[in-house]
Design a protein around this motif. Structure first.
Motif, mmCIF file in Angstrom:
data_model
loop_
_atom_site.group_PDB
_atom_site.id
_atom_site.type_symbol
_atom_site.label_atom_id
_atom_site.label_comp_id
_atom_site.label_asym_id
_atom_site.label_seq_id
_atom_site.Cartn_x
_atom_site.Cartn_y
_atom_site.Cartn_z
ATOM 1 N N ALA A 1 48.080 35.769 50.520
ATOM 2 C CA ALA A 1 47.782 37.206 50.680
ATOM 3 C C ALA A 1 47.205 37.804 49.400
ATOM 4 O O ALA A 1 46.450 38.776 49.451
ATOM 5 C CB ALA A 1 49.059 37.955 51.064
ATOM 6 N N THR A 2 47.550 37.213 48.254
ATOM 7 C CA THR A 2 47.168 37.818 46.983
ATOM 8 C C THR A 2 46.048 37.069 46.259
ATOM 9 O O THR A 2 45.394 37.645 45.390
ATOM 10 C CB THR A 2 48.403 37.881 46.049
ATOM 11 O OG1 THR A 2 49.073 36.614 46.112
ATOM 12 C CG2 THR A 2 49.350 38.972 46.469
ATOM 13 N N PHE A 3 45.841 35.789 46.581
ATOM 14 C CA PHE A 3 44.827 35.014 45.856
ATOM 15 C C PHE A 3 43.429 35.541 46.188
ATOM 16 O O PHE A 3 43.037 35.592 47.352
ATOM 17 C CB PHE A 3 44.949 33.517 46.211
ATOM 18 C CG PHE A 3 44.019 32.657 45.407
ATOM 19 C CD1 PHE A 3 44.307 32.352 44.083
ATOM 20 C CD2 PHE A 3 42.839 32.176 45.964
ATOM 21 C CE1 PHE A 3 43.438 31.583 43.331
ATOM 22 C CE2 PHE A 3 41.969 31.405 45.216
ATOM 23 C CZ PHE A 3 42.263 31.105 43.896
ATOM 24 N N LYS A 4 42.696 35.939 45.182
ATOM 25 C CA LYS A 4 41.363 36.545 45.351
ATOM 26 C C LYS A 4 41.396 37.667 46.397
ATOM 27 O O LYS A 4 40.520 37.780 47.242
ATOM 28 C CB LYS A 4 40.317 35.490 45.736
ATOM 29 C CG LYS A 4 40.070 34.478 44.609
ATOM 30 C CD LYS A 4 38.825 33.678 44.844
ATOM 31 C CE LYS A 4 38.710 32.509 43.876
ATOM 32 N NZ LYS A 4 38.301 32.887 42.518
ATOM 33 N N ARG A 5 42.454 38.431 46.381
ATOM 34 C CA ARG A 5 42.723 39.548 47.322
ATOM 35 C C ARG A 5 42.907 39.086 48.772
ATOM 36 O O ARG A 5 42.798 39.875 49.700
ATOM 37 C CB ARG A 5 41.621 40.607 47.268
ATOM 38 C CG ARG A 5 41.507 41.270 45.934
ATOM 39 C CD ARG A 5 40.952 42.673 46.079
ATOM 40 N NE ARG A 5 40.873 43.313 44.794
ATOM 41 C CZ ARG A 5 39.803 43.269 44.002
ATOM 42 N NH1 ARG A 5 38.727 42.621 44.387
ATOM 43 N NH2 ARG A 5 39.818 43.862 42.848
#
Ligand code: GLY
Length: 350
Positions: A104-108
């Motif tokens: 969910a957070t990697f490269k948005r």
């Protein structure tokens, strides 16, 4: 938007087909040491999986933390993951929560698929889009709502799970049945754990996942109705935390099963939940889960733990209660005397 829930007949074929129908650039698979050993062999004949880059993390809730998360981000970064990459999470609730949050957070945000390998994970954590990690001693303190594009459930993975862990997942199924209907509840109570019929268990699992999916679809970010899924968890979390504090750790689902009985008792006292159903459900829990023994000198600590529950609002302990099977009452509260009366009921019954 929720992802697809896929009931697999053969995970190898179903996953292979699913991957062939998907466009992605770079495939990653997250396992822990256990799922690497026991679950990956069920799918690594798929050419795409054989070629996927594998990230192995340590198993156990104590590793659901920022350090492990950081190793996943680092691996993705160093191995060329990009916005079009796909992550497969192969594991129980700890792994799908952490892997989902990493995605969910990697490269948005990159897409991910959950392949739950425990009954508890399949019926609860893998479905519904809650992702996250523990932080500063608080469970799931950091996280995001972000659903997997697919949750693929195959009970082949559960074959190596012992009965304690199966029963832990079954408590969440009992909760879903209570939220759903009397028919669903009777089916759950009829299941014979002395002689388990795994085909039947699989059927019940899918009915149960559908109950959760239907609730989440109406309230994905828990503004209202989704709080129904907290049934049993206010007392349950207090029992679970207390069990760790006193070095008698109990599986999550066991604490939820005992929590359900307490919250059905509160439902009986405050909302007229029917006493016969309460007695029947309590009998089932006692027979299959035993009890968590404590005495009245432990009430203050249990009460204190409930006061710190993150579901509370405006300083009031928040409960989901039931008017009847299938009739949910969210945002209920109870005072100290009512909570202690409930603990008395629990001690007397068990
Ligand atoms: N485990 C409760 C929920 O997903 O909302």
């Amino acid at each position: 938007m929720q992802g697809q829930i896929i009931r697999c007949e053969c995970i190898k074929e179903d996953l292979s087909l699913f991957l062939k129908g998907l466009k992605y650039n770079g495939l990653f698979i997250l396992t822990d040491e256990n799922t690497d050993k026991y679950c990956l062999p069920l799918i690594n004949a798929i050419p795409e999986i054989r070629e996927a880059k594998q990230i192995i993390i340590p198993a156990g809730d104590e590793n659901k933390n920022i350090t492990t998360l950081s190793t996943v981000w680092e691996f993705l970064s160093l191995n060329g993951a990009n916005r079009k990459s796909l992550l497969i999470n192969l594991g129980g609730g700890m792994l799908t929560d952490l892997g989902g949050f990493a995605a969910a957070t990697f490269k948005r945000g990159i897409r991910f698929i959950n392949l739950p390998t425990t009954l508890l994970g399949a019926v609860d954590a893998a479905v519904g889009g809650k992702t996250g990690i523990n932080f500063m001693g608080l469970k799931n303190e950091i996280g995001a709502f972000c659903p997997a594009i697919a949750v693929m459930i195959d009970s082949q993975f559960f074959k190596t799970i012992d009965s304690t862990n199966l029963l832990s997942g079954y408590a969440e199924m009992l909760k879903h049945a209570l939220l759903s209907s009397r028919t669903a509840l009777n089916e759950i109570l009829r299941f014979d754990w002395d002689n388990p019929d795994y085909r039947k268990l699989n059927e019940l699992l899918f009915e149960s996942v559908c109950v959760k999916e239907k609730i989440v679809a109406q309230d994905p970010t828990e503004q209202g109705l989704r709080k129904a899924l907290n049934l049993g968890h206010t007392f349950g979390h207090a029992f679970e935390s207390f069990s760790y504090e006193t070095s008698r750790p109990v599986p999550h689902g066991y604490a939820v099963a005992w929590g359900l009985i307490c919250e059905l008792y509160l439902s009986y006292v405050k909302l007229g939940f029917d006493k016969d159903s309460l007695t029947k459900i309590a009998g089932f829990v006692k027979e299959n889960y035993g009890s968590f023994a404590y005495g009245c000198n432990q009430y203050p600590r249990l009460y204190e733990l409930m006061q710190h529950d993150k579901k509370n609002e405006a300083g009031l302990i928040n409960f989901t209660l039931m008017k009847a099977v299938g009739e949910i009452a969210i945002n209920q509260t109870a005072n100290r005397a009512e909570i202690e009366e409930t603990l008395d009921f629990y001690c007397d019954f068990f």
